[in-house]
Design a protein around this motif. Sequence first.
Motif, PDB file in Angstrom:
ATOM      1  N   GLN A 150       4.035  -6.328 -43.768  1.00 25.19           N
ATOM      2  CA  GLN A 150       3.895  -7.851 -44.188  1.00 25.19           C
ATOM      3  C   GLN A 150       3.324  -8.772 -45.248  1.00 25.19           C
ATOM      4  N   SER A 151       3.532  -9.526 -45.967  1.00 21.00           N
ATOM      5  CA  SER A 151       2.924 -10.023 -46.875  1.00 21.00           C
ATOM      6  C   SER A 151       2.369 -11.892 -46.148  1.00 21.00           C
ATOM      7  N   ILE A 152       0.915 -12.134 -46.303  1.00 22.65           N
ATOM      8  CA  ILE A 152       0.745 -13.016 -45.371  1.00 22.65           C
ATOM      9  C   ILE A 152       1.207 -14.490 -45.600  1.00 22.65           C
ATOM     10  N   LYS A 153       2.147 -14.637 -46.770  1.00 23.96           N
ATOM     11  CA  LYS A 153       3.396 -15.823 -46.664  1.00 23.96           C
ATOM     12  C   LYS A 153       4.020 -15.565 -45.524  1.00 23.96           C
ATOM     13  N   SER A 154       4.713 -14.073 -45.582  1.00 24.82           N
ATOM     14  CA  SER A 154       5.332 -13.879 -44.268  1.00 24.82           C
ATOM     15  C   SER A 154       5.765 -14.762 -43.182  1.00 24.82           C
ATOM     16  N   LEU A 155       4.336 -13.702 -42.512  1.00 22.36           N
ATOM     17  CA  LEU A 155       3.693 -14.229 -41.404  1.00 22.36           C
ATOM     18  C   LEU A 155       3.296 -15.395 -41.022  1.00 22.36           C
TER      19      LEU A 155
END
Length: 190
Positions: free
Chosen positions: A13-18
């Motif tokens: 998962q990307s940092i943005k989605s987390l």
Amino acid sequence: MDNSMQDSNPPVQSIKSLTIASLSATLLAGVVLITAVLPAEYGIDPTGFGQMTGLTSLASPSETGSACSEPVQAVSAAQPAAPSQWQDTVKIVVPAGEGLEYKFHLAKGANLEYSWSTNGAALYFDFHGEPQGDKTGYFKSYKETTDSQSSGSLSAPFEGSHGWYWENKSNAPVTVVLNTKGAYRILGLM
């Protein structure tokens, strides 16, 4: 290349989605805390949702108002009181130099019979009611004086909270024993 090797590497998962998922979970937890947990556990209802849904009635009276070590103790509701049996009996400790309120929710026309007394120490009190949903601060006093006991009955002139404000002007805690019966829901310490 073997397909079994590709299946062992799950997508990252990307940092943005987390970050979005974490912030959403924190916001949801805050909403649940304010609208459900605080009204149900502590009788604190900043949004009014707890009273509307009945969650505030789940808070135990001893958790809803006083920093005193033993503010309220339930006593057997089956204890007879002359000349009749009381529906509910509660002991309320009013700390020295402080005041507190104990309330019931009554529908319009509902009856509340009451009798309270102290160990002889006089307290200032105001027996009053506040209409449900009123945001102006209006309240109607039914009896206001200083005494060590009071008894009577009330037919609620409007739906809302009804009860007592006791003020202890002495240097020692005073215990009030309140006996009630009628068609009401206990709100407890306010």
